[in-house]
Design a protein around this motif. Structure first.
Motif, mmCIF file in Angstrom:
data_model
loop_
_atom_site.group_PDB
_atom_site.id
_atom_site.type_symbol
_atom_site.label_atom_id
_atom_site.label_comp_id
_atom_site.label_asym_id
_atom_site.label_seq_id
_atom_site.Cartn_x
_atom_site.Cartn_y
_atom_site.Cartn_z
ATOM 1 N N THR A 92 0.828 -1.203 0.000
ATOM 2 C CA THR A 92 0.000 0.000 0.000
ATOM 3 C C THR A 92 0.864 1.255 0.000
ATOM 4 O O THR A 92 2.057 1.210 0.319
ATOM 5 C CB THR A 92 -0.922 0.029 1.238
ATOM 6 O OG1 THR A 92 -0.123 0.040 2.424
ATOM 7 C CG2 THR A 92 -1.857 -1.162 1.251
ATOM 8 N N ARG B 168 0.450 5.377 1.283
ATOM 9 C CA ARG B 168 -0.353 6.410 1.950
ATOM 10 C C ARG B 168 -0.013 7.776 1.352
ATOM 11 O O ARG B 168 1.149 8.087 1.117
ATOM 12 C CB ARG B 168 -0.075 6.406 3.451
ATOM 13 C CG ARG B 168 -0.572 5.135 4.146
ATOM 14 C CD ARG B 168 0.008 5.028 5.555
ATOM 15 N NE ARG B 168 -0.419 6.104 6.407
ATOM 16 C CZ ARG B 168 -1.546 6.115 7.121
ATOM 17 N NH1 ARG B 168 -2.367 5.068 7.055
ATOM 18 N NH2 ARG B 168 -1.864 7.139 7.892
ATOM 19 N N ARG B 169 -1.056 8.574 1.108
ATOM 20 C CA ARG B 169 -0.821 9.918 0.571
ATOM 21 C C ARG B 169 -1.821 10.895 1.170
ATOM 22 O O ARG B 169 -2.956 10.549 1.491
ATOM 23 C CB ARG B 169 -0.924 9.913 -0.955
ATOM 24 C CG ARG B 169 -2.245 9.432 -1.513
ATOM 25 C CD ARG B 169 -2.205 9.307 -3.028
ATOM 26 N NE ARG B 169 -3.437 8.741 -3.552
ATOM 27 C CZ ARG B 169 -4.511 9.461 -3.898
ATOM 28 N NH1 ARG B 169 -4.495 10.786 -3.743
ATOM 29 N NH2 ARG B 169 -5.594 8.873 -4.377
ATOM 30 N N ASP B 170 -1.369 12.110 1.320
ATOM 31 C CA ASP B 170 -2.215 13.169 1.869
ATOM 32 C C ASP B 170 -3.101 13.757 0.771
ATOM 33 O O ASP B 170 -2.690 13.874 -0.398
ATOM 34 C CB ASP B 170 -1.354 14.282 2.475
ATOM 35 C CG ASP B 170 -0.520 13.791 3.654
ATOM 36 O OD1 ASP B 170 -0.991 12.877 4.346
ATOM 37 O OD2 ASP B 170 0.583 14.320 3.868
ATOM 38 N N VAL C 87 -5.946 11.324 4.838
ATOM 39 C CA VAL C 87 -4.895 10.431 4.352
ATOM 40 C C VAL C 87 -5.551 9.295 3.586
ATOM 41 O O VAL C 87 -6.427 8.594 4.119
ATOM 42 C CB VAL C 87 -4.050 9.871 5.511
ATOM 43 C CG1 VAL C 87 -3.019 8.878 4.978
ATOM 44 C CG2 VAL C 87 -3.362 10.997 6.267
ATOM 45 N N THR D 170 -5.194 5.678 1.416
ATOM 46 C CA THR D 170 -4.347 4.493 1.281
ATOM 47 C C THR D 170 -4.652 3.806 -0.037
ATOM 48 O O THR D 170 -5.780 3.346 -0.262
ATOM 49 C CB THR D 170 -4.582 3.511 2.448
ATOM 50 O OG1 THR D 170 -4.294 4.170 3.679
ATOM 51 C CG2 THR D 170 -3.666 2.292 2.314
#
Length: 215
Positions: free
Chosen positions: A81, A83-85, A106, A108
């Motif tokens: 995975t 994760r990004r804002d 956030v 995923t």
């Protein structure tokens, strides 16, 4: 008569010298063999820990059966995975106050999967032997258990794998082994067992000193 006395004295001196030499030499040799064997045992316990942590990450629990743990390594996959804002409209705030407002979240993203076997052991099949105590002349397996303990009304997964020092050091001096079983030191492996994890505490560390992790 004088010659006999001198001969007896020389015999006594040689005997005492031999005893003093053994008193120093035997513990040194014992420690050398012990450290080599303990290092091999710790390395194998690290493999067990890696496998157990992977099992817990994917299934939520630890495994107490070595055969099932090996089958898990052979077949299981990690989910990869990222994760990004991101920023989105706060719809609830807009409905309540009639004003636009953005909030940070956030996200995923699932990127794919990766084999547990390849991720942990790459091209090695040593995990298939991780239940065996890695000491020449010893036909023994690690004892392993797994389950849960209650912590703040939550069931927390735990596991433990261990082997008795008397198994690892089976062919060494019994008096020195007895002393080793009594060790309580930050530089030693405390107690009668080399142990990973615990069935009574939430821990996945071993009872060995950091020197074995640095080797």
């Amino acid at each position: 008569m004088k010659l006999v006395i001198q001969l007896v004295l020389w015999i006594v001196i040689i005997f005492l010298g031999y005893m003093v030499f053994n008193a120093v030499y035997e513990p040194i040799q014992f420690n050398k063999v012990k450290e080599k064997r303990f290092a091999k045992v710790v390395d194998r316990l690290k493999d067990i820990r890696a496998a157990q942590l992977a099992h817990q990450e994917i299934t939520g629990n630890f495994e107490k059966d070595f055969d099932k743990l090996i089958r898990f390594i052979d077949t299981a996959e990690f989910t990869l995975t990222q994760r990004r804002d991101s920023t989105v409209m706060d719809e609830e705030y807009r409905k309540t106050f009639g004003v636009d407002k953005y909030k940070d979240i956030v996200l995923t993203d699932t990127l794919g999967t990766a084999s547990v076997k390849d991720s942990l052991f790459k091209n090695s099949t040593r995990y298939k032997e991780m239940m065996n105590v890695p000491v020449d002349g010893v036909d023994a397996k690690f004892t392993m258990d797994a389950g849960t303990i209650l912590k703040n009304e939550n069931k927390i997964p735990v596991f433990e794998a261990k082997v008795a020092k008397k198994v690892v050091l089976h062919d060494l001096d019994k008096d020195l082994l007895m002393a080793e079983n009594q060790v309580i030191s930050v530089e030693g492996v405390n107690g009668k067992f080399i142990t990973l994890g615990s069935m009574t505490e939430i821990k996945t560390e071993g009872n060995w000193p950091t020197a074995y992790d640095n080797n």
